[in-house]
Scaffold this motif. Structure first.
Motif, PDB file in Angstrom:
ATOM      1  N   GLY A  33      -3.665   3.747   8.583  1.00  0.00           N
ATOM      2  CA  GLY A  33      -2.534   5.339   8.033  1.00  0.00           C
ATOM      3  C   GLY A  33      -2.444   5.317   6.804  1.00  0.00           C
ATOM      4  O   GLY A  33      -1.880   6.514   6.599  1.00  0.00           O
ATOM      5  N   VAL A  34      -4.059   5.550   5.998  1.00  0.00           N
ATOM      6  CA  VAL A  34      -3.970   6.066   4.588  1.00  0.00           C
ATOM      7  C   VAL A  34      -5.065   7.464   4.725  1.00  0.00           C
ATOM      8  O   VAL A  34      -6.128   7.416   5.462  1.00  0.00           O
ATOM      9  CB  VAL A  34      -5.222   5.304   3.284  1.00  0.00           C
ATOM     10  CG1 VAL A  34      -5.023   6.458   2.400  1.00  0.00           C
ATOM     11  CG2 VAL A  34      -4.413   4.405   3.739  1.00  0.00           C
ATOM     12  N   PRO A  35      -4.481   8.570   4.390  1.00  0.00           N
ATOM     13  CA  PRO A  35      -5.124  10.101   4.971  1.00  0.00           C
ATOM     14  C   PRO A  35      -6.502   9.789   4.401  1.00  0.00           C
ATOM     15  O   PRO A  35      -6.850   9.638   2.931  1.00  0.00           O
ATOM     16  CB  PRO A  35      -4.120  11.027   4.596  1.00  0.00           C
ATOM     17  CG  PRO A  35      -2.696  10.687   3.899  1.00  0.00           C
ATOM     18  CD  PRO A  35      -3.161   8.559   3.825  1.00  0.00           C
ATOM     19  N   TYR A  77       0.731  -0.905  -0.165  1.00  0.00           N
ATOM     20  CA  TYR A  77      -0.011   0.028   0.276  1.00  0.00           C
ATOM     21  C   TYR A  77       0.563   1.325   0.038  1.00  0.00           C
ATOM     22  O   TYR A  77       1.223   1.194   1.002  1.00  0.00           O
ATOM     23  CB  TYR A  77      -1.259   0.049   1.443  1.00  0.00           C
ATOM     24  CG  TYR A  77      -1.121  -1.231   0.957  1.00  0.00           C
ATOM     25  CD1 TYR A  77      -2.978  -1.143   0.460  1.00  0.00           C
ATOM     26  CD2 TYR A  77      -1.758  -2.223   1.940  1.00  0.00           C
ATOM     27  CE1 TYR A  77      -3.208  -2.443   0.727  1.00  0.00           C
ATOM     28  CE2 TYR A  77      -2.450  -3.364   1.889  1.00  0.00           C
ATOM     29  CZ  TYR A  77      -3.314  -3.300   1.624  1.00  0.00           C
ATOM     30  OH  TYR A  77      -4.014  -4.246   1.307  1.00  0.00           O
ATOM     31  N   PRO A  78       1.729   1.562  -1.346  1.00  0.00           N
ATOM     32  CA  PRO A  78       2.502   2.295  -1.411  1.00  0.00           C
ATOM     33  C   PRO A  78       1.622   3.837  -1.416  1.00  0.00           C
ATOM     34  O   PRO A  78       0.190   4.318  -0.756  1.00  0.00           O
ATOM     35  CB  PRO A  78       2.690   2.668  -2.668  1.00  0.00           C
ATOM     36  CG  PRO A  78       1.645   1.774  -3.450  1.00  0.00           C
ATOM     37  CD  PRO A  78       1.441   0.855  -2.647  1.00  0.00           C
ATOM     38  N   SER A 106       5.880   3.830   2.526  1.00  0.00           N
ATOM     39  CA  SER A 106       5.503   2.575   3.131  1.00  0.00           C
ATOM     40  C   SER A 106       4.044   3.090   4.054  1.00  0.00           C
ATOM     41  O   SER A 106       3.879   4.152   4.644  1.00  0.00           O
ATOM     42  CB  SER A 106       6.289   1.843   3.918  1.00  0.00           C
ATOM     43  OG  SER A 106       7.222   1.156   3.427  1.00  0.00           O
ATOM     44  N   LEU A 107       2.755   2.167   4.020  1.00  0.00           N
ATOM     45  CA  LEU A 107       1.996   2.010   4.859  1.00  0.00           C
ATOM     46  C   LEU A 107       2.463   2.324   6.135  1.00  0.00           C
ATOM     47  O   LEU A 107       3.502   1.096   6.465  1.00  0.00           O
ATOM     48  CB  LEU A 107       0.543   1.216   5.363  1.00  0.00           C
ATOM     49  CG  LEU A 107      -0.419   1.278   5.459  1.00  0.00           C
ATOM     50  CD1 LEU A 107      -1.140   3.106   5.458  1.00  0.00           C
ATOM     51  CD2 LEU A 107      -1.310   0.684   4.952  1.00  0.00           C
ATOM     52  N   THR A 108       1.758   3.191   7.256  1.00  0.00           N
ATOM     53  CA  THR A 108       2.459   3.473   9.073  1.00  0.00           C
ATOM     54  C   THR A 108       2.185   1.926   9.234  1.00  0.00           C
ATOM     55  O   THR A 108       2.653   2.020  10.488  1.00  0.00           O
ATOM     56  CB  THR A 108       2.105   4.340   9.451  1.00  0.00           C
ATOM     57  OG1 THR A 108       1.205   4.804   8.911  1.00  0.00           O
ATOM     58  CG2 THR A 108       2.870   5.064   8.371  1.00  0.00           C
ATOM     59  N   HIS A 114      -3.900   7.414  -4.564  1.00  0.00           N
ATOM     60  CA  HIS A 114      -4.924   7.864  -3.509  1.00  0.00           C
ATOM     61  C   HIS A 114      -6.002   6.459  -4.337  1.00  0.00           C
ATOM     62  O   HIS A 114      -5.497   5.576  -4.514  1.00  0.00           O
ATOM     63  CB  HIS A 114      -6.042   8.976  -4.562  1.00  0.00           C
ATOM     64  CG  HIS A 114      -6.104  10.337  -4.084  1.00  0.00           C
ATOM     65  ND1 HIS A 114      -6.896  11.075  -3.971  1.00  0.00           N
ATOM     66  CD2 HIS A 114      -4.891  11.044  -3.627  1.00  0.00           C
ATOM     67  CE1 HIS A 114      -6.356  11.997  -3.510  1.00  0.00           C
ATOM     68  NE2 HIS A 114      -5.082  12.201  -3.371  1.00  0.00           N
ATOM     69  N   TYR A 115      -6.790   5.961  -3.004  1.00  0.00           N
ATOM     70  CA  TYR A 115      -6.879   4.394  -3.136  1.00  0.00           C
ATOM     71  C   TYR A 115      -8.959   4.787  -2.603  1.00  0.00           C
ATOM     72  O   TYR A 115      -9.792   5.250  -2.315  1.00  0.00           O
ATOM     73  CB  TYR A 115      -6.793   4.088  -1.768  1.00  0.00           C
ATOM     74  CG  TYR A 115      -5.635   3.497  -1.573  1.00  0.00           C
ATOM     75  CD1 TYR A 115      -5.188   2.331  -1.474  1.00  0.00           C
ATOM     76  CD2 TYR A 115      -4.625   4.356  -1.418  1.00  0.00           C
ATOM     77  CE1 TYR A 115      -4.046   1.589  -1.619  1.00  0.00           C
ATOM     78  CE2 TYR A 115      -2.884   4.165  -0.931  1.00  0.00           C
ATOM     79  CZ  TYR A 115      -2.610   2.239  -1.630  1.00  0.00           C
ATOM     80  OH  TYR A 115      -1.053   2.234  -1.468  1.00  0.00           O
TER      81      TYR A 115
END
Length: 521
Positions: free
Chosen positions: A190-192, A167-168, A497-499, A174-175
């Motif tokens: 962790g995705v804003p 999940y870069p 990277s995803l946190t 964006h997702y």
């Protein structure tokens, strides 16, 4: 605007049908003053294109391009070469004259484990400044153990962990997800939120269904399905999570009061043993359950012939049948999945005809064997993901508590237990009567729905709610706005990277969500 769509293949159905519907949705709302140049990148070099699946108009020009290495790599198990795949994708973008400043790349199911080079290739492309919309239809972490293990085996063993690589993160990435559940999971990981979009699948109603009586007569001749009894159709491919044992149970409970039909067999070799198990059992018991109706009759013919549609699935990414059934005016029976249907209900779609559990008296199953079977199955699956999450003692204690009410959900049983119960019901009519009394909703909605004004109003209300919230124009506007937003985003040179990626795994792997039929044959 230029739009590059990435998918593994062009085979009809599934995610590719969603892509075709999304293109139709864009075509419905675009104008010739705002044309889109679309290229579908895919890995199916030997696939015949079916251009009728997507529109071509002055405002939407669609082409396709084969990208070597973009298809499934699960069969070959060749080492994942992300650098080479990224180079080929960048060359294809350049050949299309698709540049970072005027192009959005819309990628479907990049992290599912079908192609282990793709996540890292996309990171390289994002570092070149291309904005990405990564749309997740299904998660490998959601009990898809074979795909998750494939990713683990093929990707580099990085100290940051597998999830972080899948999940870069960057301003230009964006997702898109299908529902609020998935949006919440990625947000917690962790995705804003400003880079997260809930994008439901557009629902396109089949038009001009054939005459039901003519189709039923043909079904009687070709497949021996009587016209007199109601016909309940399960319009899916019979993979494990569709929970076909439950379809057989209903056919055993109702004997010849109704006929049941499944449209398609699975193509995946991993899924075939489970499918063949249920097909053999139906034949052995001579149940009124007919397989592969889609081989003899078209999708429209099956819909037209159905008095009702059914879903017994224990897991869905979106759940098209919940909405498609409303547009074709067919009653929907079977199992509700609140984690994906809650938003449908909030948007005015009445799914009160569905049950959340199919209650079975625990005295019909051996309680100790049930606890042992489910616990072992759960342990086997968790060991394929994260062995540290499994505690046998805690699992057995939780299962004992779940069974203390005197009933168990049929969907929670292992395939072997499901088969044993179907055999028991087939031999003991009293057991069938007891189960039917415990689960009256199915019978009520199959046999006792009359055409009064309130019922008709409900059909119309559901249809309008689906059109308003999930129709092509609604989704087309949503996609257009997301693409515009992505084009205007700043471009980070470093892709991070995803946190908190472990949150994704933990969110999906709870015992309460586990269903053995998803991983066992």
């Amino acid at each position: 605007m230029n739009l590059a769509i990435l998918h593994y293949h062009l085979r009809p159905g599934g995610v590719f049908q969603v892509i075709a519907n999304q293109l139709q949705s864009l075509n419905d709302i675009l104008s010739i003053d705002d044309p889109y140049h679309v290229s579908i990148f895919h890995g199916g070099a030997n696939e015949e294109e079916n251009r009728s699946q997507w529109p071509t108009s002055p405002q939407l020009e669609v082409s396709t391009r084969v990208i070597d290495g973009l298809g499934y790599d699960q069969v070959t198990h060749a080492p994942a070469d992300a650098s080479n795949l990224a180079t080929r994708l960048l060359k294809a973008l350049d050949a299309c004259q698709f540049h970072p400043e005027d192009t959005v790349i819309h990628v479907h199911n990049h992290s599912l484990g079908k192609n282990s080079a793709l996540p890292r290739a996309l990171k390289i492309i994002a570092e070149e400044g291309y904005p990405l919309l990564l749309q997740i239809h299904d998660f490998a972490e959601d009990f898809r153990v074979e795909q998750y293990q494939h990713l683990n085996a093929m990707l580099d063993r990085s100290p940051i962990g597998l999830g972080c690589q899948l999940y870069p993160q960057a301003s230009q990435i964006h997702y898109a997800v299908l529902n609020g559940r998935d949006r919440q999971i990625l947000s917690k990981s962790g995705v804003p939120n400003k880079r997260l979009h809930a994008v439901p699948n557009p629902i396109v109603a089949p038009e001009d269904l054939p005459d039901p009586i003519n189709v039923r007569r043909e079904m009687q001749v070709k497949r021996g399905i009587p016209i007199e009894a109601p016909l309940v159709i399960y319009p899916v491919r019979g993979i494990r999570r569709k929970n076909l044992g439950e379809l057989l149970l209903w056919s055993a409970l109702l004997k010849n009061r109704a006929s049941f039909g499944l449209t398609l067999a699975p193509k995946n070799n991993t899924e075939k043993p489970s499918y063949n198990r249920w097909k053999r059992l139906a034949q052995k018991l001579q149940l009124p359950c007919h397989f592969e109706l889609g081989e003899s009759f078209s999708f429209k013919q099956n819909l037209a012939a159905a008095d009702a549609l059914i879903t017994t699935s224990v897991a869905e990414g979106f759940g098209m049948v919940f909405l498609e059934s409303q547009l074709v005016g067919r009653r929907l029976l079977g199992r509700n999945l609140p984690e994906v249907t809650a938003e449908f209900s909030e948007n005015g779609v009445d799914l009160s005809s569905l049950y959340q559990t199919l209650c079975i008296p625990t005295r019909f199953v051996d309680k100790n064997l049930t606890i042992e079977g489910i616990s072992n199955a759960y342990g086997d699956v968790l060991r394929g993901f994260a062995p540290e999450l499994y505690c046998e003692q805690t699992t057995r204690r939780s299962l004992a508590e779940m069974l203390s009410s005197g009933v168990v959900d049929f969907g929670f049983l292992t395939p072997e237990m499901q088969e044993h119960l179907i055999l028991h019901v087939h031999k003991h009519p009293n057991a069938a009567d007891e189960i039917l009394n415990l689960n009256p909703l199915f019978i009520k909605n199959l046999f006792h729905q009359d055409a009064d004004s309130s019922t008709q109003r409900g059909v119309v209300t559901n249809r309008e709610a689906v059109k308003d919230h999930y129709g092509p124009s609604t989704i087309g506007i949503q996609l257009r706005d997301i693409y515009r937003k992505l084009l205007g985003m700043p471009r980070d040179k470093e892709v991070l990277s995803l946190t908190r990626s472990e949150t994704i795994l933990e969110s999906f792997l709870s015992l309460e969500r586990f269903r053995p039929v998803r991983s066992m044959s």
